[in-house]
Design an enzyme around this catalytic site. Sequence first.
Site, PDB file in Angstrom:
ATOM      1  N   PRO A 166       9.333  -5.071   0.076  1.00 13.22           N
ATOM      2  CA  PRO A 166      10.844  -4.898   1.379  1.00 13.22           C
ATOM      3  C   PRO A 166      10.670  -4.754   2.762  1.00 13.22           C
ATOM      4  O   PRO A 166       8.903  -3.701   3.269  1.00 13.22           O
ATOM      5  CB  PRO A 166      10.925  -2.835  -0.069  1.00 13.22           C
ATOM      6  CG  PRO A 166      10.785  -2.671  -1.096  1.00 13.22           C
ATOM      7  CD  PRO A 166       9.519  -3.689  -0.272  1.00 13.22           C
ATOM      8  N   ASN A 167      10.842  -4.654   3.168  1.00  9.53           N
ATOM      9  CA  ASN A 167      10.826  -4.324   4.922  1.00  9.53           C
ATOM     10  C   ASN A 167      10.958  -3.252   5.457  1.00  9.53           C
ATOM     11  O   ASN A 167      11.866  -2.377   4.726  1.00  9.53           O
ATOM     12  CB  ASN A 167      11.644  -5.750   5.928  1.00  9.53           C
ATOM     13  CG  ASN A 167      10.938  -6.837   5.570  1.00  9.53           C
ATOM     14  OD1 ASN A 167       9.722  -8.058   5.324  1.00  9.53           O
ATOM     15  ND2 ASN A 167      12.285  -7.507   5.286  1.00  9.53           N
TER      16      ASN A 167
ATOM     17  N   LYS B  30       1.267  -0.997   0.065  1.00  7.81           N
ATOM     18  CA  LYS B  30       0.454  -0.388  -0.194  1.00  7.81           C
ATOM     19  C   LYS B  30       1.137   1.045   0.296  1.00  7.81           C
ATOM     20  O   LYS B  30       2.112   1.492   0.447  1.00  7.81           O
ATOM     21  CB  LYS B  30      -0.739   0.184   1.438  1.00  7.81           C
ATOM     22  CG  LYS B  30      -0.569   0.193   2.502  1.00  7.81           C
ATOM     23  CD  LYS B  30       0.518   1.472   3.120  1.00  7.81           C
ATOM     24  CE  LYS B  30       0.930   1.231   4.084  1.00  7.81           C
ATOM     25  NZ  LYS B  30       1.580   2.053   4.635  1.00  7.81           N
TER      26      LYS B  30
ATOM     27  N   ASP C  83      -2.847  -1.556  10.543  1.00 13.84           N
ATOM     28  CA  ASP C  83      -2.893  -1.873   9.243  1.00 13.84           C
ATOM     29  C   ASP C  83      -3.594  -2.960   8.448  1.00 13.84           C
ATOM     30  O   ASP C  83      -4.196  -2.881   7.703  1.00 13.84           O
ATOM     31  CB  ASP C  83      -1.108  -1.656   8.163  1.00 13.84           C
ATOM     32  CG  ASP C  83      -1.288   0.096   8.124  1.00 13.84           C
ATOM     33  OD1 ASP C  83      -1.867   0.842   8.332  1.00 13.84           O
ATOM     34  OD2 ASP C  83       0.233   0.001   7.491  1.00 13.84           O
TER      35      ASP C  83
ATOM     36  N   GLY D  94       3.200  -1.543   4.298  1.00 16.06           N
ATOM     37  CA  GLY D  94       2.661  -2.605   4.594  1.00 16.06           C
ATOM     38  C   GLY D  94       2.954  -4.074   4.162  1.00 16.06           C
ATOM     39  O   GLY D  94       1.587  -4.395   4.709  1.00 16.06           O
ATOM     40  N   GLY D  95       3.976  -4.168   4.113  1.00 13.07           N
ATOM     41  CA  GLY D  95       4.195  -5.467   3.613  1.00 13.07           C
ATOM     42  C   GLY D  95       4.024  -7.141   5.017  1.00 13.07           C
ATOM     43  O   GLY D  95       3.434  -8.140   3.854  1.00 13.07           O
ATOM     44  N   GLY D  96       4.593  -6.854   5.504  1.00 12.18           N
ATOM     45  CA  GLY D  96       4.206  -7.443   7.270  1.00 12.18           C
ATOM     46  C   GLY D  96       2.429  -7.424   7.477  1.00 12.18           C
ATOM     47  O   GLY D  96       2.051  -8.918   7.560  1.00 12.18           O
ATOM     48  N   SER D  97       1.326  -6.284   6.940  1.00 12.31           N
ATOM     49  CA  SER D  97       0.725  -6.046   7.975  1.00 12.31           C
ATOM     50  C   SER D  97      -0.487  -6.871   6.419  1.00 12.31           C
ATOM     51  O   SER D  97      -1.230  -7.489   7.007  1.00 12.31           O
ATOM     52  CB  SER D  97      -0.111  -4.991   7.428  1.00 12.31           C
ATOM     53  OG  SER D  97       0.756  -4.405   8.759  1.00 12.31           O
ATOM     54  N   SER D  98       0.397  -6.788   5.345  1.00 16.08           N
ATOM     55  CA  SER D  98      -0.570  -7.529   4.311  1.00 16.08           C
ATOM     56  C   SER D  98      -0.622  -8.506   4.023  1.00 16.08           C
ATOM     57  O   SER D  98      -1.454  -9.746   4.244  1.00 16.08           O
ATOM     58  CB  SER D  98       0.147  -6.654   3.171  1.00 16.08           C
ATOM     59  OG  SER D  98      -1.214  -7.215   1.613  1.00 16.08           O
TER      60      SER D  98
ATOM     61  N   GLY E 269       6.928   1.403   5.117  1.00 16.26           N
ATOM     62  CA  GLY E 269       6.210   2.447   5.235  1.00 16.26           C
ATOM     63  C   GLY E 269       5.178   1.563   4.327  1.00 16.26           C
ATOM     64  O   GLY E 269       3.846   2.111   3.442  1.00 16.26           O
TER      65      GLY E 269
END
Length: 306
Positions: free
Chosen positions: A107-108, A17, A149, A113-117, A111
């Site tokens: 990427p980590n 996002k 998120d 939202g990769g982990g939340s997604s 900002g």
Amino acid sequence: MRPSPHGLTCRLDAPAKLNLCLEVLGRGSDGFHQLRTLMATIGLRDTLEITATGQGEPIRLEVLGHPRHTAGVPTDGRNLVVRALELLRDEAGVDRGADVRLVKRIPNQAGLGGGSSDAAAALLAAARVWELDWSQERKIEIGSRLGSDVPFFVGAIGDRSWRAALATGRGERIQPTPFSAGMPVVVVKPDVGLATAAVYQACQPADYAPADDPDRTQSVAAALAVGDWRRMAAWMTNGLQHAAVRLAPWLDRVRSAFDRCGCAAHQLSGSGSAYFGLFPTMGQARRAAERLRALCVGQTLATTIG
């Protein structure tokens, strides 16, 4: 969803996002910063596949992808995917395990939202393979316990109409908003990431949106609904950007690079360190991406909103 020799398998994409607008309104009595933000998914996605396993089996996570995306990503209970599945299993009273394959492309510490997604995709996929007849509202409530998120991504992955949303509070109160898909953006992820907690800690009262300011987030949302990039560019802002630059002055080099690329507007996404620019056409976005790659400011992607 498909059957496998071990159990049902479900595969979902987990999109990144952008925060197209983010206003910091102040700090609440609970110590958390209060936000007003517009989030939208983009065409950069992780892929998560879950296979249900038998009773008493553990949750096993395998993380795949380019080393720059997988380095340092845990596969145990420190990973939000594992925490999401453990929470869902406890809440649903499920006594089954799961084998999870996660292909990382987002990427980590960006900002984006990769982990939340990924956690949201895990909740949705596990609900299917464990055959839970849960409403979206109940899955969103579980997601809110994992991170601010996550509710947005639960909605966005499950329903295309949620791929742009206004968020308030800590970011957990979500209201889907209309959007015009396909607006071009260029995203740059510098080699160094930023920790969300550190950026919020560096946020100062001077960064807060003045109480008498117009609601910039609503203005950007109204422009996104009709694909008016000029109006979007006029109202976009990120109240965390000054805090991020205090921690990482090198972000000014990224900002300067975008200044030279002819984009309509550019800013940090979320708490960074990913930075993005808005472009009128995909051709302009691709040409700008080539110039940014030549400037060696970070991993660069031309993609679209939605």
